[in-house]
Design a protein around this motif. Structure first.
Motif, short mmCIF file in Angstrom:
data_model
loop_
_atom_site.label_atom_id
_atom_site.label_comp_id
_atom_site.label_asym_id
_atom_site.label_seq_id
_atom_site.Cartn_x
_atom_site.Cartn_y
_atom_site.Cartn_z
N ARG A 189 -63.68 -23.40 -47.61
CA ARG A 189 -62.88 -23.84 -48.84
C ARG A 189 -63.55 -24.69 -49.85
N GLN A 190 -64.20 -26.01 -49.06
CA GLN A 190 -64.95 -26.88 -50.05
C GLN A 190 -65.91 -26.34 -50.83
N ALA A 191 -66.92 -25.45 -50.11
CA ALA A 191 -67.92 -24.81 -50.78
C ALA A 191 -67.44 -23.90 -52.00
N CYS A 192 -66.63 -23.05 -51.41
CA CYS A 192 -66.10 -22.19 -52.59
C CYS A 192 -65.61 -22.72 -53.71
N GLY A 193 -64.86 -23.90 -53.56
CA GLY A 193 -64.33 -24.61 -54.69
C GLY A 193 -65.77 -25.51 -55.67
N CYS A 194 -66.61 -25.57 -54.88
CA CYS A 194 -67.93 -26.26 -55.40
C CYS A 194 -68.65 -25.33 -56.10
N VAL A 195 -68.78 -24.04 -55.58
CA VAL A 195 -69.38 -22.84 -56.18
C VAL A 195 -68.59 -22.17 -57.43
N TYR A 196 -67.34 -21.72 -57.18
CA TYR A 196 -66.59 -20.77 -58.18
C TYR A 196 -65.53 -21.61 -58.92
N ILE A 197 -65.32 -22.94 -58.64
CA ILE A 197 -64.44 -23.76 -59.52
C ILE A 197 -65.28 -24.81 -60.32
N ALA A 198 -66.17 -25.66 -59.48
CA ALA A 198 -67.07 -26.52 -60.25
C ALA A 198 -68.38 -25.84 -60.62
N GLY A 199 -68.62 -24.69 -60.38
CA GLY A 199 -69.80 -24.06 -61.00
C GLY A 199 -71.25 -24.51 -60.48
N GLN A 200 -71.36 -25.28 -59.46
CA GLN A 200 -72.49 -25.76 -58.52
C GLN A 200 -73.09 -24.62 -57.84
N ASP A 201 -74.57 -24.81 -57.65
CA ASP A 201 -75.18 -24.09 -56.60
C ASP A 201 -74.87 -24.44 -55.23
N ILE A 202 -74.94 -23.26 -54.29
CA ILE A 202 -74.36 -23.34 -53.08
C ILE A 202 -75.27 -24.57 -52.10
N ASP A 203 -76.48 -24.69 -52.64
CA ASP A 203 -77.00 -25.57 -51.90
C ASP A 203 -76.96 -26.96 -51.89
N PRO A 226 -74.30 -28.77 -38.42
CA PRO A 226 -74.44 -27.35 -37.61
C PRO A 226 -73.96 -26.30 -38.58
N ILE A 227 -73.15 -26.54 -39.68
CA ILE A 227 -72.43 -25.47 -40.36
C ILE A 227 -73.44 -25.14 -41.38
N TRP A 228 -73.45 -23.60 -41.29
CA TRP A 228 -74.25 -22.85 -42.42
C TRP A 228 -73.38 -22.47 -43.42
N LEU A 229 -73.91 -22.44 -44.86
CA LEU A 229 -72.82 -21.87 -45.85
C LEU A 229 -73.62 -20.61 -46.23
N SER A 230 -73.12 -19.53 -46.50
CA SER A 230 -73.53 -18.53 -47.49
C SER A 230 -72.59 -18.12 -48.42
N GLN A 231 -73.31 -17.36 -49.38
CA GLN A 231 -72.27 -16.88 -50.62
C GLN A 231 -72.53 -15.47 -51.01
N ASP A 272 -70.48 -11.03 -55.32
CA ASP A 272 -69.75 -10.03 -55.73
C ASP A 272 -68.33 -10.05 -55.18
N ALA A 273 -67.99 -10.60 -54.30
CA ALA A 273 -66.78 -10.89 -53.66
C ALA A 273 -66.33 -12.07 -54.06
N GLN A 274 -67.13 -13.05 -54.63
CA GLN A 274 -66.59 -14.59 -55.06
C GLN A 274 -66.16 -15.31 -53.77
N SER A 275 -66.93 -15.20 -52.77
CA SER A 275 -66.54 -15.90 -51.66
C SER A 275 -67.56 -16.64 -50.96
N VAL A 276 -67.27 -17.67 -50.16
CA VAL A 276 -68.34 -18.24 -49.40
C VAL A 276 -68.05 -18.16 -47.92
N SER A 277 -68.85 -17.93 -47.05
CA SER A 277 -68.78 -18.16 -45.72
C SER A 277 -69.40 -19.49 -44.97
#
Length: 115
Positions: free
Chosen positions: A50-64, A76-81, A84-89
Motif C-alpha cells: 500500500r505504501q509503495a502503491c501510493g509512492c508510485v501512483y499518487i506521489a509519482g516516484q520511482d518504485i526503487d 526482506p520485502i521485495w517490491l514489484s510494479q 498496466d494494472a496500476q498495482s504494486v506487489s
C-alpha cells in the motif's frame, strides 16, 4: 597422518552435520514461531504494498525510491510494479505476498478489497 581422501571425507562429514543442524534448527523455528512469522509477514507485505502503491501512483516516484518509505527491519520485502494494472506487489519470497491497486477516487487499495 591423514591422506587426501580421509581429509575430504572428514570435511564432507563436518559439512553434512552442519547442514543437518541448520535444517533441524529451521524446522524448530518454523514449528514454534511459524504462525507469528506468517502473521507479521502478511501485515508487513500489505503495508509495504500500500505504501509503495501510493509512492508510485499518487506521489509519482520511482518504485526503487519507495524502499526509503519502509522501515529498516522490512529489508526482506521485495517490491514489484505492474504499470498496466496500476498495482504494486510486495512479497517475502516463499512466505507472504500482497498486492495494492490504485483506484481513482479511492487511492491505493489492497487487492482483496479492490474488487
Amino acid at each position: 597422518m591423514a591422506t587426501g581422501n580421509q581429509a575430504r571425507k572428514s570435511l564432507f562429514s563436518i559439512l553434512l552435520r552442519v547442514a543437518l543442524l541448520l535444517l533441524v534448527a529451521g524446522a524448530l523455528i518454523a514449528f514454534f514461531f511459524g504462525e507469528a512469522i506468517a502473521g507479521y509477514s502478511d501485515v508487513g507485505t500489505g503495508y509495504a504494498a500500500r505504501q509503495a502503491c501510493g509512492c508510485v501512483y499518487i506521489a509519482g516516484q520511482d518504485i526503487d525510491s519507495c524502499y526509503a518509505d519502509l522501515t529498516p527491519d522490512m529489508w526482506p520485502i521485495w517490491l514489484s510494479q505492474d504499470a498496466d494494472a496500476q498495482s504494486v506487489s510486495a512479497s517475502i519470497p516463499l512466505i507472504a505476498s500482497e498486492e495494492a491497486t490504485y483506484r481513482e477516487g479511492y487511492g491505493c487499495v489492497l487487492e482483496p478489497y479492490s474488487r
